[in-house]
Structure formats: C-alpha cells, structure tokens
Design a protein around this motif. Structure first.
Motif: not given
Length: 145
Positions: A40-46, A71-81, A97-107
């Motif tokens: 999941e982290m790798s997908v957000l990084g991509t 399935r991965i996208v569905a999990l990330l969507e459910a987590k608001g990422l 698309s990643q959300t602002e929450t995901a951007e902040a977490m990745l940073e």
C-alpha cells in the motif's frame, strides 16, 4: 549486460543484492503508519512520483495483477488515502489519485526515513560520501527498470 562469469562482476551483483535487501528491510521498519502494508505504501509512493493513474497502469508499475491492484485501491480508498475519479477520456475507467491525507503521511514517512538514513550516513567518510552520491542515480535507475 555485465559478464557475470567474471568473478568480480558476480561478487558485485551478489553484494549489491544483499545490501539492498538488508537496507530495504531496515527502512521498512521506519514507517509512520503501521496500519499500511508495504505494498500500500508503494502504491502511494508511485502515485506521488507519477501522478494519478488508472488501476491497470498502477498494476503494471507495481508489478502486480490488476485484480490485486483493485483490492489495494479499495483498501486505500476506504482509509481515505486515495480517491477514484472518472477517466477524462474513457468514462468506463477510473483514475486513482492520492488525497491530501496521503500526501502528508508520505511526506512524514520520507522525513522519518531520511533522518534515519542520514544518521547511518554520519559514519561515512568523505570518500564514501562521494561514492554514495555517484551511486545514487544508478541505484535509482535500477529501481525503475
């Protein structure tokens, strides 16, 4: 392609593989959000690196099967990422698309991992630092082949 029958090349490849695997495992332990899998982290990084993409394109970039990416996208969507939006050219498809929450977490994750790695690098001398700076683009290239 390097001649792996040459003992020096084979040893270098073996050493590189071992070092990258050990360092990667250690970096994985420096996560900010333990609830996310490494995949999941790798997908957000991509998404952060490449921008929004359809699930099929993400699957190719992540080297997973399309049903797994769904399935991965569905999990990330459910987590608001991530959010799914209509594809601009093909309404049958969606774009992830990643959300602002995901951007902040990745940073925050990058900051934490960079600080940990910088701490390790404090033990390097100037010659080793020069070699590391020269090797970084090559390792980056290998990571994306």
């Amino acid at each position: 392609m390097p001649d792996l029958s040459h003992a020096g090349n084979a040893a270098a490849v073996n050493s590189l593989r071992s070092a990258v695997m050990r360092l990667g495992r250690r970096l994985k332990h420096q996560r900010v959000d333990e609830s996310l899998s490494p995949t999941e982290m790798s997908v957000l990084g991509t998404l952060a690196r490449c921008g929004s993409a359809p699930p099929g394109e993400l699957a190719r970039k992540e080297h997973v099967q399309p049903p797994s990416m769904t399935r991965i996208v569905a999990l990330l969507e459910a987590k608001g990422l991530v959010r799914l939006e209509p594809h601009p050219d093909d309404r049958r498809q969606k774009v992830v698309s990643q959300t602002e929450t995901a951007e902040a977490m990745l940073e925050e994750s990058r900051r934490k991992r960079n600080a940990w790695l910088a701490g390790l690098c404090e033990g390097l001398d100037e010659d080793e630092w020069a070699k590391l700076r020269a090797a970084a683009p090559v390792l980056e290239k290998l990571a994306h082949l």
